[in-house]
Design a protein around this motif. Sequence first.
Motif, PDB file in Angstrom:
ATOM      1  N   ASP A 127       0.831  -1.213   0.000  1.00 12.40           N
ATOM      2  CA  ASP A 127       0.000   0.000   0.000  1.00 12.40           C
ATOM      3  C   ASP A 127       0.866   1.263   0.000  1.00 12.40           C
ATOM      4  OD1 ASP A 127      -2.396  -1.407  -0.001  1.00 12.40           O
ATOM      5  OD2 ASP A 127      -2.419  -1.583   2.177  1.00 12.40           O
ATOM      6  N   ASP A 281      -8.215   4.867   2.725  1.00 11.56           N
ATOM      7  CA  ASP A 281      -7.622   4.065   1.662  1.00 11.56           C
ATOM      8  C   ASP A 281      -8.671   3.053   1.201  1.00 11.56           C
ATOM      9  OD1 ASP A 281      -6.209   2.457  -0.040  1.00 11.56           O
ATOM     10  OD2 ASP A 281      -4.449   2.265   1.249  1.00 11.56           O
ATOM     11  N   GLY A 303      -5.887   2.732   6.284  1.00 10.84           N
ATOM     12  CA  GLY A 303      -4.844   3.542   5.657  1.00 10.84           C
ATOM     13  C   GLY A 303      -4.064   4.350   6.670  1.00 10.84           C
ATOM     14  N   LYS A 324      -5.476  11.591   0.340  1.00 14.37           N
ATOM     15  CA  LYS A 324      -5.379  10.309  -0.347  1.00 14.37           C
ATOM     16  C   LYS A 324      -6.303  10.270  -1.560  1.00 14.37           C
ATOM     17  CE  LYS A 324      -3.765   6.939   3.052  1.00 14.37           C
ATOM     18  NZ  LYS A 324      -3.555   7.714   4.273  1.00 14.37           N
TER      19      LYS A 324
END
Length: 464
Positions: A127, A281, A303, A324
């Motif tokens: 990630d 995320d 996230g 993000k």
Amino acid sequence: MTFAPFTIHKLIASGENETIEFKSGFNTEVIISLNAFANTHGGIILIGVNDQGVIKGVEIGSETLKSWINEIKQKTYPSIIPDVLETEIEGKHIIGLYIQEFPIKPVAFQGRYFKRVKNSNHQLTVDEISMLHLQSFNSSWDYYTNTLHTHSDISIQKVQKVIERLQSRGLTIDTNPSTFLKKKELVRLDKLTNACFLLFTENDTVMTTIEMGRFKSSTNIVDNARLQTDVVNEVEMVMNFIKKHINQAIIFDGNIENTIQWQYPMDAIREIILNMIIHRDYSMAFDSVIKIFDEKIEFFNPGKLPNGLTIDKLISNDYISTPKNKLIANLFKEMGWIEKYGSGVQRILESFKTAQLPTPHFEEIAGGFRVTVYGKSVVDNVTDNVTDSVVDSVVDNVVDSVVDNELKVLNLLKDNQKLSAKDLAKITDLSPRTIQRHIQSLRTKKLIKRIGSDKGGYWEILST
């Protein structure tokens, strides 16, 4: 290149940190550190200095430096070439290998990726690699086209509502939904972006799941809800669930409209919710989770913080915000839901300070980020029956206050003055004994008065 001995002493005095490392000799760890520096904020490695900062020197031949550079080039991708700085102190050679932050990240070392955290190197997760790549191109995950969904999967009515909201704010907006989506880059090459799908999805989707629960203890859940709709509507739906399960007081101060004081500053709670949606995320399988307890609320979001951003920097506002999901953030900003990037945390902290509440707690945990906020003890000091109790002296000039379930009883009687205690118990799911306690409290406060008999009479509302 060369650098003065006094500079070496200054660097050594600084100690190993986010941008400085000491090595007795050249080895694989040197290349890993250069890789980590290139993926973070750049840095310098002093070769010929041991871990304790003692100058030991290093043997240098005519081809040594050339060999080092070639090995660094061959084992990194894209290839990085550090600047070489040389000096001699008391006959001992010191070599400095300096690398700037690489413009296109991440840089790999033999298929692995590293970042610099304080004075050590950490391997990046999948990630983190993905996010670092997007950030280096000034892009974000929500900007990319969604290959799983088509135009039939979004609601044009939801698009139109957003257009109307933007127009109500005085913005010049194309009223054609198709044109609007293209101009906002929510549709590119006739394909939905991830942002477009999340903002306007027609049907429920697991991608936006938010689990919410009201807890009396860590294992006792008294109410829960799951949201899987578009992120625009989720904002108000989360707010409504939280309002349903936190304490409130009605302040009777003589004005026509009474004032409601919530257990938490609701502007800050809303800011936390917006941050959850903007910074989530969505590529991760985890759900966002909100847990409401008597004395606190926990907000968990999938996230972690962006590369290089720490909790300390977040709280001190020593960072540049990188959402993000930039397209979602841009639209929320135009809708007036956020002011500017990076100011949300400071507003949250200031709101809790103004309300004289404990400072919210921020932490990275289990692949995500959690914010915990705490309510005022004066509201919560009646243990598990707090929602059935009257809160005294909430603020200055308080004439009286009614909390949660007692307020529900009062509002129900305003709507239907003939409701009996049995009726109220059935509607609210409270026990008849609890209802009788609320009614007696309201009568004591002279907010209601019984007119006529128990069977044929009604409740007169004395103050609203």
